[in-house]
Enzyme design. Structure first.
Site, PDB file in Angstrom:
ATOM      1  N   GLY A  78       0.814  -1.211   0.000  1.00  0.00           N
ATOM      2  CA  GLY A  78       0.000   0.000   0.000  1.00  0.00           C
ATOM      3  C   GLY A  78       0.840   1.250   0.000  1.00  0.00           C
ATOM      4  O   GLY A  78       0.396   2.327   0.405  1.00  0.00           O
TER       5      GLY A  78
ATOM      6  N   ASP B  30      -0.598  -7.112  -6.018  1.00  0.00           N
ATOM      7  CA  ASP B  30      -1.688  -7.479  -5.110  1.00  0.00           C
ATOM      8  C   ASP B  30      -1.108  -8.345  -3.989  1.00  0.00           C
ATOM      9  O   ASP B  30      -0.359  -9.287  -4.264  1.00  0.00           O
ATOM     10  CB  ASP B  30      -2.765  -8.247  -5.886  1.00  0.00           C
ATOM     11  CG  ASP B  30      -4.068  -8.410  -5.108  1.00  0.00           C
ATOM     12  OD1 ASP B  30      -4.005  -8.720  -3.900  1.00  0.00           O
ATOM     13  OD2 ASP B  30      -5.140  -8.246  -5.710  1.00  0.00           O
TER      14      ASP B  30
ATOM     15  N   ALA C 248      -1.448  -1.954   3.144  1.00  0.00           N
ATOM     16  CA  ALA C 248      -2.475  -2.257   2.156  1.00  0.00           C
ATOM     17  C   ALA C 248      -3.724  -2.811   2.829  1.00  0.00           C
ATOM     18  O   ALA C 248      -3.654  -3.755   3.619  1.00  0.00           O
ATOM     19  CB  ALA C 248      -1.942  -3.262   1.139  1.00  0.00           C
ATOM     20  N   ALA C 249      -4.875  -2.232   2.513  1.00  0.00           N
ATOM     21  CA  ALA C 249      -6.135  -2.708   3.079  1.00  0.00           C
ATOM     22  C   ALA C 249      -7.295  -2.023   2.380  1.00  0.00           C
ATOM     23  O   ALA C 249      -7.153  -0.943   1.806  1.00  0.00           O
ATOM     24  CB  ALA C 249      -6.203  -2.430   4.578  1.00  0.00           C
TER      25      ALA C 249
ATOM     26  N   TYR D 262     -15.478  -4.174   8.527  1.00  0.00           N
ATOM     27  CA  TYR D 262     -14.113  -3.646   8.472  1.00  0.00           C
ATOM     28  C   TYR D 262     -13.390  -3.870   9.794  1.00  0.00           C
ATOM     29  O   TYR D 262     -12.247  -4.345   9.828  1.00  0.00           O
ATOM     30  CB  TYR D 262     -14.147  -2.159   8.123  1.00  0.00           C
ATOM     31  CG  TYR D 262     -12.823  -1.464   8.280  1.00  0.00           C
ATOM     32  CD1 TYR D 262     -11.726  -1.824   7.506  1.00  0.00           C
ATOM     33  CD2 TYR D 262     -12.661  -0.433   9.208  1.00  0.00           C
ATOM     34  CE1 TYR D 262     -10.509  -1.187   7.639  1.00  0.00           C
ATOM     35  CE2 TYR D 262     -11.444   0.213   9.346  1.00  0.00           C
ATOM     36  CZ  TYR D 262     -10.378  -0.170   8.562  1.00  0.00           C
ATOM     37  OH  TYR D 262      -9.162   0.466   8.716  1.00  0.00           O
TER      38      TYR D 262
ATOM     39  N   LYS E 232      -9.918  -6.059  10.643  1.00  0.00           N
ATOM     40  CA  LYS E 232      -8.713  -5.466  11.230  1.00  0.00           C
ATOM     41  C   LYS E 232      -8.267  -6.253  12.462  1.00  0.00           C
ATOM     42  O   LYS E 232      -7.062  -6.415  12.695  1.00  0.00           O
ATOM     43  CB  LYS E 232      -8.958  -4.008  11.594  1.00  0.00           C
ATOM     44  CG  LYS E 232      -9.225  -3.090  10.415  1.00  0.00           C
ATOM     45  CD  LYS E 232      -8.159  -3.187   9.342  1.00  0.00           C
ATOM     46  CE  LYS E 232      -6.835  -2.583   9.763  1.00  0.00           C
ATOM     47  NZ  LYS E 232      -5.829  -2.642   8.656  1.00  0.00           N
TER      48      LYS E 232
ATOM     49  N   ASN F 208      -8.138   8.528  14.002  1.00  0.00           N
ATOM     50  CA  ASN F 208      -8.638   9.174  12.775  1.00  0.00           C
ATOM     51  C   ASN F 208      -7.512   9.932  12.088  1.00  0.00           C
ATOM     52  O   ASN F 208      -7.208  11.065  12.439  1.00  0.00           O
ATOM     53  CB  ASN F 208      -9.814  10.095  13.108  1.00  0.00           C
ATOM     54  CG  ASN F 208     -11.050   9.318  13.502  1.00  0.00           C
ATOM     55  OD1 ASN F 208     -11.093   8.711  14.574  1.00  0.00           O
ATOM     56  ND2 ASN F 208     -12.048   9.301  12.641  1.00  0.00           N
TER      57      ASN F 208
END
Length: 334
Positions: free
Chosen positions: A7, A39, A60-61, A163, A167, A192
């Site tokens: 990512g 990927d 990456a997510a 989600y 995680k 955040n």
């Protein structure tokens, strides 16, 4: 140190790459946006990318609350299957250091205290209460008003959407990998994150991105509920520095350690919207009273462990960060 950043072309990942370079490391970008696209579910591409690598920074997510349960399989595929494939490739390549982009969403609701019953954990908010504008979760024992506080890493986990569940599963996979290989895994539970390069106009972006995108269109930011929900807004460059600190931590020891990664300064969503609108030059936010089922009311971090163990502390204040973000460029939806 040669570090594979999955990512690495994304919002947070690109800042991690910059921070690694600034600290004298050699980042290797692995991303679906790269040429050729990479990927994390591709074991052959991972095997090639891990050659000569000392550590992996796994950013990456598929992120965000999502649009309902219909995308559950895609979340699990990208986040959990992708992490499992990556960890398998790392084990085979002999790479023993991992920093994982975790999330505060694993906690569900934050920490609450009742004057009568002490620390309690309220359940999911009832639709009837939300429809009536009763947004604060009551004490699950007596129904009294609760006082929100800071969540520590030892708090029970309670993921409340797809989600969040993925995680938490990533952390469990990383812990199992560390035990099996003797490697070290650090999960940075981001709060955040905001800042330059956030994606715009996507249901998977954070609230700061929604507000900034609205302002760019000349529209008022729309604030859900009553705007008094508390969050911890942490600047992306501070998060990138936390990743570098975690990568440079002690020797491999077969464990996973989780760290809250926040500014340590709670602010309400309404306060953030007003600060961003003011720095941008308006229009003023509009509080709608609407809600998203699955959102939590208050979740703010106690990041003392990260400061103590890794000597990290945020450098960018809320006011400074919002002023910069108001004028910063954004990227197109992923």
């Amino acid at each position: 140190m040669r570090v594979l950043v999955t990512g690495g072309a994304g919002f947070i990942g690109s800042h991690v790459v910059t921070a690694l370079e600034a600290h004298g490391h050699e980042p290797v970008v692995y991303d679906t946006r790269a040429e050729p696209p990479c990927d994390v579910r591709d074991p052959y591409a991972l095997s090639r990318a891990l050659a000569g690598v000392d550590a992996v920074c796994h950013q990456a997510a598929m992120v965000g609350l999502g649009t309902g349960f219909s995308d559950a399989a895609e979340y699990v595929s990208r986040n959990d299957l992708g992490t499992a494939v990556l960890l398998t490739a790392m084990a085979e390549a002999g790479v023993r250091r991992l920093v994982l982009a975790g999330s505060m969403v694993v906690y569900g609701e934050g920490r609450y205290e009742c004057a009568r019953h002490g620390v309690v954990r309220p359940g999911p908010r009832a639709v009837a209460d939300l429809d009536a504008g009763r947004f604060e979760p009551p004490c699950p024992v007596c129904g009294a008003e609760l006082v929100p506080g800071l969540v520590g890493e030892d708090a029970p986990v309670d993921p409340r959407n797809v989600y969040a569940t993925t995680k938490l599963a990533q952390e469990h996979l990383a812990a199992a990998w560390a035990r099996a290989t003797g490697g070290t895994a650090v999960a940075l539970r981001y709060h955040n994150v905001y800042g330059p390069g956030m994606p715009r106009d996507t249901p998977y972006a954070g609230v700061a991105s929604f507000f900034r995108s609205a302002l760019a269109r000349g529209e008022a930011p729309t604030v859900y509920e009553d705007g008094r929900q508390r969050r911890d807004f942490v600047h992306v460059r501070d998060v990138a520095e936390a990743n570098v600190a975690a990568l440079e931590a002690g020797p491999a020891d077969g464990t996973l350690t989780a760290y809250n990664t926040g500014s340590g300064e709670p602010h309400t969503v309404g306060e953030m919207a007003r600060a961003l609108a003011s720095a941008y030059g308006g229009p003023d936010p509009v509080v709608t009273g609407e809600y998203r089922l699955g959102d939590v009311r208050h979740i703010t971090a106690d990041s003392a462990r990260l400061r103590t163990d890794l000597s990290w502390k945020p450098q960018i204040s809320f006011t400074e960060g919002m002023r910069e973000f108001a004028r910063a460029g954004m990227r197109g939806a992923p």
